[in-house]
Every structure is written in structure tokens, then in C-alpha cells.
Design a protein around this motif. Structure first.
Motif, PDB file in Angstrom:
ATOM      1  N   HIS A 275     -18.110 117.468  51.910  1.00 19.37           N
ATOM      2  CA  HIS A 275     -18.874 116.341  51.395  1.00 19.37           C
ATOM      3  C   HIS A 275     -18.775 116.270  49.869  1.00 19.37           C
ATOM      4  O   HIS A 275     -18.659 115.179  49.287  1.00 19.37           O
ATOM      5  N   GLY A 276     -18.789 117.423  49.227  1.00 20.86           N
ATOM      6  CA  GLY A 276     -18.648 117.454  47.771  1.00 20.86           C
ATOM      7  C   GLY A 276     -17.299 116.934  47.315  1.00 20.86           C
ATOM      8  O   GLY A 276     -17.191 116.270  46.272  1.00 20.86           O
ATOM      9  N   CYS A 277     -16.249 117.204  48.081  1.00 25.56           N
ATOM     10  CA  CYS A 277     -14.895 116.769  47.716  1.00 25.56           C
ATOM     11  C   CYS A 277     -14.732 115.256  47.759  1.00 25.56           C
ATOM     12  O   CYS A 277     -13.867 114.703  47.063  1.00 25.56           O
ATOM     13  N   ILE A 278     -15.530 114.582  48.585  1.00 24.13           N
ATOM     14  CA  ILE A 278     -15.329 113.139  48.762  1.00 24.13           C
ATOM     15  C   ILE A 278     -16.506 112.322  48.237  1.00 24.13           C
ATOM     16  O   ILE A 278     -16.594 111.123  48.491  1.00 24.13           O
ATOM     17  N   ASP A 310     -27.001 111.213  54.869  1.00 19.75           N
ATOM     18  CA  ASP A 310     -25.579 111.428  54.619  1.00 19.75           C
ATOM     19  C   ASP A 310     -24.693 110.919  55.745  1.00 19.75           C
ATOM     20  O   ASP A 310     -23.568 110.460  55.500  1.00 19.75           O
ATOM     21  N   ALA A 311     -25.146 111.047  56.983  1.00 21.01           N
ATOM     22  CA  ALA A 311     -24.281 110.755  58.129  1.00 21.01           C
ATOM     23  C   ALA A 311     -25.073 110.158  59.281  1.00 21.01           C
ATOM     24  O   ALA A 311     -26.282 110.385  59.417  1.00 21.01           O
ATOM     25  N   ASP A 312     -24.373 109.401  60.113  1.00 18.54           N
ATOM     26  CA  ASP A 312     -24.943 108.858  61.343  1.00 18.54           C
ATOM     27  C   ASP A 312     -24.451 109.678  62.532  1.00 18.54           C
ATOM     28  O   ASP A 312     -23.369 110.278  62.489  1.00 18.54           O
ATOM     29  N   LEU A 313     -25.228 109.669  63.600  1.00 19.95           N
ATOM     30  CA  LEU A 313     -24.852 110.363  64.831  1.00 19.95           C
ATOM     31  C   LEU A 313     -24.342 109.355  65.855  1.00 19.95           C
ATOM     32  O   LEU A 313     -24.900 108.264  65.999  1.00 19.95           O
TER      33      LEU A 313
END
Length: 563
Positions: A275-278, A310-313
Motif C-alpha cells: 500500500h505504501g508503494c502505490i 483503504d479497501a472494499d470487500l
């Protein structure tokens, strides 16, 4: 007006599709206009995308100065497909039934290299969702179609505006977490280099990406890599990605399959590093895993991907809560396989009751459904003069699958022996409760129990994810206590079926689009010695489930890890 065409153009079109792409044309129709002629080429649905490419190439070849010609590819309607197929009078004894079992064996597992035979879209539009610019955690039981969805998503991307990387964690399961991170980075940066060299090979972006890739490979070339050396790459990767994507107006999708193979304790850190990379890049993680084997977020210290923020399921599981929907979805998949080998309809080799039982036996899991169908056909072929797969063939195939499911459990949890042992012990307790104590293959879990004993409940959800129990309804009300609700589950058919269903028990079945309940007579596995209860309305279905015994979660309390 449309009519079948014959002659040189017709032959040339059919030969070209066969020779260039191995595509069999079902039929060609012609539509003539004053200045052009359109050739409508009908092919199987699975071949439409590839056939369209061949058709575009043929436009110039079949045109003349005075007559422009265009090839238009369309999906062949069912009536055309059935019309061209030979009768199947011998049923399961026909050689095409053998071809079907061989095809299922060869193509029931999907990978990046071998996509679905024909991707069957689901009602929840998961393919649309997973290709949106958003991080996604894709969950589903083994065989639910996680890899198939990722492969289809990758194939559907517009190559002019998107690139992608693919990393499978099964091959990295024995690597340390920092090296897993580096291997995924290598896949990402190699995708960047490949596209940038097509755009401008001598650019500073290409040089920077190549240098970064060399650094990653250098770290991977040594036996062990210090954690700080891997984490120091994060800002470098972020800068290279952002510059590349922004400069070229591109988006990258990062597909990570079988994430559950990695140790749960390492998963938040790996996701956090990726996540840090993008961060602040047009780059999106698509991670496929099994829910109960995945830890995607830890709060102290905060690491990983936090859902909603941060994200969806995406949940791919097709459960038995809507048996009609499950039946349609699963039969659509098997029908594609059948038509591929020349079987026009499933009813040519399966009885209607066998098709219903397959839905129940599979618990709505596509791969389980296909493999059970394959094994049921093989069972039926052993019966002399049998033409159709019957219920008993499905029961026997389900019984044969019992040991295979336990082996899969052990394989999935190889990185956590204690968890595997706990889950097997829980299965024994549930099985004993259902078959020995209460003589019911279905049971209830109280919402209050679930809320008061969440750790105990998680042990039961392990069995759900591993297809050893199946959710039937998540909201069964208590008629005697307002606001009190239950979840209804059924034991997997593999746990009480073999050559015959276990005697004298109450079972749930699926028949004519409805859930039914019956008690099996001791002398026969196919007959009931009490009236069959049919859930042909929502109220009747709930009434059936209310008769199930309640499984107290304290029964698995002794399986919890000791602190």
C-alpha cells in the motif's frame, strides 16, 4: 433478409476461423445491401472475443472493389447450438459424456495461464466491481471462483490505458515476508519496464525503472534480506510508479492471488508495504484470499488495509440462501462445459432430481459442483444400461469427496497446524451433534450466542469457509421471542452420504426450486417415512428451519487457544 450462404466466401470464412484460432463456426448468414455485404458468423459464447479478432482481419480479405464485405461475430443462440448437435440417445454411455468428464478434469481449476473455459457472469456484477479504481479484498471459499474472477478482470482490461502485474502466493509460501514483498515488487516493476520500453525505451523513466528492478533482483539474489533493506525501497518504488503512470496516463492493476498461503502474522505487514508503494498513484491492489485465513488489518500498531477506508470487500460465495439463484448460476457453468463437447442440454445426461441434489451437495461452490458432476457421471457409467445420472450417483460422489475435503483443509492450514487441528476437532463435534445426538443435518446458531462468544463462532466460520458446513439462512426469527434471531446451517452432504444417506435422519433437500425437509427411511436413502415439508413460500421455508436443533457455541469452547 438473412439466409445461409454458400460458396467461396462462406468456405473461406469457416476455414479461416478454424485454421487461425481453432474456432468452429456454428453458422454463417448473409445480409446484402446496395454497397456492402455483411456476413453474420455465429460461434459459441466462449469463442466470441477471439473470433472478433479473426473477423476484423477477414474484412479486407473477402472484400472486392465493387463489394465491400464485413464479418460480424455473434453468440450462437441456444436453438442453433442444439440443432447442430447429434442426438444423445445413450446418455452417460455416449462418448461425449466421457469427453465432458475429461474436460472438467482438465479445466476446473483456473490460473493466469489457463483462464475459465467460459466465464459465467454473476448477478452481483463482481467483474465490474473488481475492475474499478479501488483496492479490493476478494474473498471466497476454495473453488468459489476467486482466480477465475481475477483472470477475467485481467483479460478485460483495455491495454491502451491499463497495465497489470500478477503474483501467486502459493509459489512464495515458504519465503520470508520481506522476500515475498520483493517478489511482488519485481512483478510490478517488470510490467512497468515492458510498457515503458514500448513507449520510449531510452527515457529517464525507463532507465529509473530498470535500475530499480536491478536493485530488487540484487536483494533477491542473496539468501536472506534484512527487513530495512526491503522497506527502504518503498519510497523509490512509489516515485517510479507515480512518474510512469502520470506521464503516460496509465493505470496499473496489481493482482495477488491465493494470499491465504502466507502466514497470517505476516499478512498485514505485506499489505501495508504494498500500500505504501502505490500511495497517491493510479495503482490498485486486487487481493484474492479465504476470509478466515486472512488478516488484512491490525490496529496496534496500525498495519495493512482497513476496510471501508483503504479497501472494499468482495464476497464471491454463492450460498444456499437463494437456492434458485445458485442452481441457475451453477447450471450455466456446467452447460458451457457440456456444449463444448457437443452435449446440448444437461437433461440429456442428468435426471432433474440429480441436478437438484448437485446444488445441495456442492453448497453453491462452482468447483465442487463441477467435480461432483464429473464423479457422478463416472458413477452412473458403471451401472449397466444407465442413461442418466441419478440422485444415488450424486450421493455416492459426495461421500467420496469427504476425505478430499479434509485433505484440502490440512493443505490450506499447513502454515498453522494448531488451527487445522482445532478445525478438525470442531467438525467432529458438529458432526456428532447433527448425526448422533439430534438426527438432523441442519442446525441453528443463536445471534446472542454469536455476539457473546465471538471466538467460538469464528471456529464455526472456519468450517463454513472450508465447505464443511453451509449457510442456509442468516435471519431465522424466533416466533416466541421478539427480536431473537438465528443463523441456519446444514452439514455438508459429504459428511453423511456415501453409498446411501445415513438412516433415520432429518435432512434438507432441494426440489423444484424449493427447500424441502424430510426424514429418511432406514431401508432406503431415497424415500421418506414422514410427510415431506415443502418450503414453497418464504414463511414455509422459515417454518422448516425453525424446527432445527440449536447448536450451543459453548460446545467448542474447549477448542479455543489457551492464553
Amino acid at each position: 433478409m438473412s439466409k445461409p450462404i454458400y460458396g467461396d466466401r462462406s468456405s473461406h470464412i469457416k476455414d479461416a476461423f478454424q485454421q487461425r484460432a481453432g474456432i468452429r463456426v456454428v453458422e454463417v448468414m448473409v445480409r446484402e445491401y446496395p454497397d456492402e455485404t455483411n456476413y453474420i458468423v455465429y460461434v459459441r459464447e466462449a469463442d466470441v472475443a477471439e473470433a472478433a479478432v479473426v473477423g476484423n482481419d477477414l474484412d479486407e480479405e473477402i472484400s472486392t472493389p465493387g463489394d465491400r464485405a464485413f464479418v460480424i461475430v455473434r453468440k450462437a443462440p441456444d436453438e442453433l447450438l442444439e440443432k447442430e448437435m447429434k442426438p444423445l440417445s445413450a446418455g452417460v454411455q455416449d462418448s461425449r459424456s466421457v469427453d465432458l468428464t475429461n474436460l472438467i478434469s482438465a479445466r476446473s481449476r483456473v490460473s493466469e495461464i489457463q483462464p475459465s473455459l467460459s466465464y459465467v457472469k454473476d448477478a452481483d456484477r463482481n467483474l465490474f466491481a473488481v475492475t474499478t479504481p479501488r483496492h479490493h479484498l476478494i474473498f471466497g471459499r476454495r473453488g468459489a471462483g476467486k482466480s477465475a474472477l481475477l483472470v477475467e478482470a485481467k483479460r478485460s482490461l483495455d491495454e491502451n490505458s491499463n497495465i497489470s502485474s500478477w503474483s501467486n502466493m502459493q509459489t512464495l509460501r515458504n519465503e520470508k515476508s520481506n522476500r515475498v514483498f520483493l517478489f511482488i515488487l519485481e512483478d510490478i516493476i517488470q510490467a512497468v519496464i515492458t510498457r515503458q520500453q514500448r513507449i520510449q525505451s531510452a527515457s529517464s523513466i525507463s532507465v529509473g525503472a530498470t535500475e530499480l528492478n536491478d536493485e530488487i533482483r540484487g536483494l533477491l539474489s542473496v539468501d536472506s534480506t534484512a527487513d530495512d533493506l526491503a522497506t527502504r525501497l518503498i519510497p523509490k518504488v512509489q516515485r517510479v510508479l507515480k512518474r510512469f503512470l502520470d506521464s503516460n496516463g496509465l493505470r496499473i492493476y496489481i493482482f495477488v492471488d491465493d494470499f491465504y498461503y502466507l502466514p497470517r502474522k505476516d499478512q498485514p505487514m505485506i499489505l501495508d508495504m504494498l500500500h505504501g508503494c502505490i500511495r497517491d498513484c493510479n495503482a490498485w491492489l486486487k487481493v484474492a484470499s479465504i476470509r478466515h485465513l486472512t488478516r488484512w488489518w491490525q490496529s496496534a500498531p496500525p498495519l495493512g488495509l482497513q476496510t471501508m477506508h483503504d479497501a472494499d470487500l468482495l464476497d464471491l460465495d454463492v450460498t444456499l440462501q437463494d437456492p434458485g439463484r445458485a442452481k441457475r448460476f451453477l447450471e450455466n457453468i456446467l452447460t458451457e462445459y457440456a456444449r463444448h463437447v457437443g452435449i446440448p442440454s444437461l437433461t440429456r445426461i442428468f435426471s432433474s432430481t440429480a441436478l437438484d441434489r448437485l446444488v445441495l451437495a456442492s453448497g453453491g461452490v462452482p468447483r465442487d459442483y463441477l467435480i461432483l458432476a464429473q464423479n457422478s457421471i463416472q458413477r452412473a457409467q458403471r451401472r449397466q444400461n444407465a442413461k442418466l445420472v441419478g440422485v444415488q450417483d450424486v450421493n455416492q460422489a459426495a461421500g467420496d469427496a469427504a476425505q478430499a475435503k479434509v485433505q484440502e483443509l490440512e493443505e490450506d492450514m499447513a502454515s498453522d497446524v494448531a488451527s487445522a487441528t482445532r478445525t478438525l476437532a470442531a467438525l467432529k463435534k458438529v458432526r456428532s451433534f447433527c448425526l448422533e445426538e439430534t438426527s438432523h443435518t441442519y442446525f441453528l446458531i443463536s445471534y446472542r450466542d454469536k455476539e457473546n462468544l465471538p471466538s467460538n463462532y469464528n471456529i464455526l466460520t472456519d468450517l463454513l469457509d472450508l465447505r464443511l458446513i453451509h449457510l442456509v439462512d442468516d435471519g431465522v426469527s424466533d416466533p416466541h421471542a421478539a427480536g431473537h434471531r438465528f443463523e441456519a446451517y446444514m452439514l455438508d452432504l459429504s459428511q453423511f452420504s456415501g453409498s446411501r444417506l445415513k438412516r433415520g435422519i432429518h435432512i434438507l433437500d432441494y426440489q423444484g426450486g424449493n427447500i424441502i425437509s424430510k426424514k429418511i427411511r432406514g431401508s432406503s436413502s431415497s424415500k421418506s417415512d414422514s410427510p415431506v415439508k415443502v418450503g414453497d413460500t418464504p414463511l414455509k421455508a422459515i417454518a422448516i428451519l425453525r424446527t432445527a436443533p440449536t447448536f450451543a457455541l459453548e460446545r467448542v469452547g474447549d477448542l479455543l487457544p489457551q492464553i
